[in-house]
Enzyme design. Structure first.
Site, PDB file in Angstrom:
ATOM      1  N   THR A  48     -13.363   4.802   7.908  1.00 40.78           N
ATOM      2  CA  THR A  48     -13.982   4.484   6.817  1.00 40.78           C
ATOM      3  C   THR A  48     -14.604   3.141   7.025  1.00 40.78           C
ATOM      4  O   THR A  48     -14.015   2.174   7.792  1.00 40.78           O
ATOM      5  CB  THR A  48     -13.268   4.613   5.634  1.00 40.78           C
ATOM      6  OG1 THR A  48     -12.231   3.691   5.664  1.00 40.78           O
ATOM      7  CG2 THR A  48     -12.808   6.195   5.464  1.00 40.78           C
ATOM      8  N   TYR A  69       0.895  -1.311  -0.006  1.00 35.81           N
ATOM      9  CA  TYR A  69      -0.030  -0.116  -0.091  1.00 35.81           C
ATOM     10  C   TYR A  69       0.954   1.297  -0.076  1.00 35.81           C
ATOM     11  O   TYR A  69       0.604   2.216  -0.805  1.00 35.81           O
ATOM     12  CB  TYR A  69      -0.937   0.003   1.236  1.00 35.81           C
ATOM     13  CG  TYR A  69      -1.767   1.153   1.152  1.00 35.81           C
ATOM     14  CD1 TYR A  69      -3.004   1.253   0.510  1.00 35.81           C
ATOM     15  CD2 TYR A  69      -1.630   2.190   2.357  1.00 35.81           C
ATOM     16  CE1 TYR A  69      -3.800   2.365   0.409  1.00 35.81           C
ATOM     17  CE2 TYR A  69      -2.707   3.079   2.429  1.00 35.81           C
ATOM     18  CZ  TYR A  69      -3.803   3.094   1.294  1.00 35.81           C
ATOM     19  OH  TYR A  69      -4.440   4.338   1.655  1.00 35.81           O
TER      20      TYR A  69
END
Length: 258
Positions: free
Chosen positions: A187, A152
């Protein structure tokens, strides 16, 4: 035709396209831009979460053929484009030894090449705008070494560098390009990671404590930063990374007393 004025920073009448716009940071951004007076189209794998007056369009940013068609549809329905928010992305956990190489290719295909595909398709419309702006969603992972985030982090480091290169390439055309670097944002994706952890409460507390403000960042806080960078109020700002990370990037606070 946009009615926004560079002098007042208004979003009124601007036409915006947000990728990954059906949930999380993307949906919060679309709603913030809409509240500011913009017309907004959202591209997403599943646009079911997009409700009117937002425009939802199904799109996989990893689809070479599908992206130009989806961007063209958005531009047609909006009557043009002034703002592009490249927000779509996927996460990954692990060290450099973890995951098959196909997983690495997939993450780069979405997180980096997704920006390339969508921006290439949007540029013809952005060039016609007098207030053109592109905002890429990057990450604190691009500027800080985080454990078990090798893939990532590499993809977001590439987004950071790409943002600078894009800003240089398109400055003469009047197209501003910036990015936001969120910290750990509350989120649906983070909630799924926590749910899959062996000790979700412990993991959540660790995420909370690593941010100097002592809490996770909200999607709305990131959206506000994106909206500013996209607006004419930021007309002299390009090639900038705006950290919305609770102080992770720059602050080194002493540990709390035991």
């Amino acid at each position: 035709m946009s009615t926004a004025s560079p002098s007042d920073g208004s979003l009124t009448g601007l036409r915006a396209l947000v990728t990954g716009g059906a949930s999380g940071i993307g949906l919060a951004t679309a709603q913030t831009l809409l509240a500011g007076g913009a017309q907004v189209a959202c591209l997403d794998l599943d646009p079911a979460g997009v409700t009117e007056p937002l425009i939802g369009i199904r799109c996989d940013v990893a689809d070479d053929d599908g992206v130009p068609a989806a961007v063209a549809e958005a531009a047609k329905r909006l009557g043009g484009l002034d703002i592009l928010v490249n927000n779509a992305g996927i996460g990954a956990q692990g060290t450099i030894e973890d995951g098959e190489l196909d997983q690495w290719r997939t993450v780069f295909d979405v997180n980096l090449l997704g920006i390339v595909r969508v921006t290439r398709a949007a540029l013809p419309w952005l060039r016609r705008s007098t207030t053109a702006a592109i905002v890429n969603t990057c990450s604190i992972a691009a500027t800080a070494g985080l454990p078990r985030r090798a893939l990532y982090s590499a993809s977001k480091g590439a987004v950071s560098s790409l943002t600078l290169a894009m800003a240089a390439d398109h400055a003469a055309e009047g197209i501003r390009v910036n990015c936001v670097n969120p910290g750990t944002v509350d989120t649906p994706w983070v909630q799924r990671l926590l749910a899959a952890a062996a000790a979700p409460d412990v993991e959540r507390e660790a995420l909370r404590r690593r941010q100097p403000i002592g809490r996770l960042v909200s999607a709305q806080e990131v959206a506000a930063a994106i909206a500013y960078l996209a607006s004419p109020a930021a007309g002299a700002t390009t090639g900038t990374a705006l950290a919305v990370d609770g102080g992770m990037q720059g602050l080194r606070l002493p540990p709390p007393p035991r």
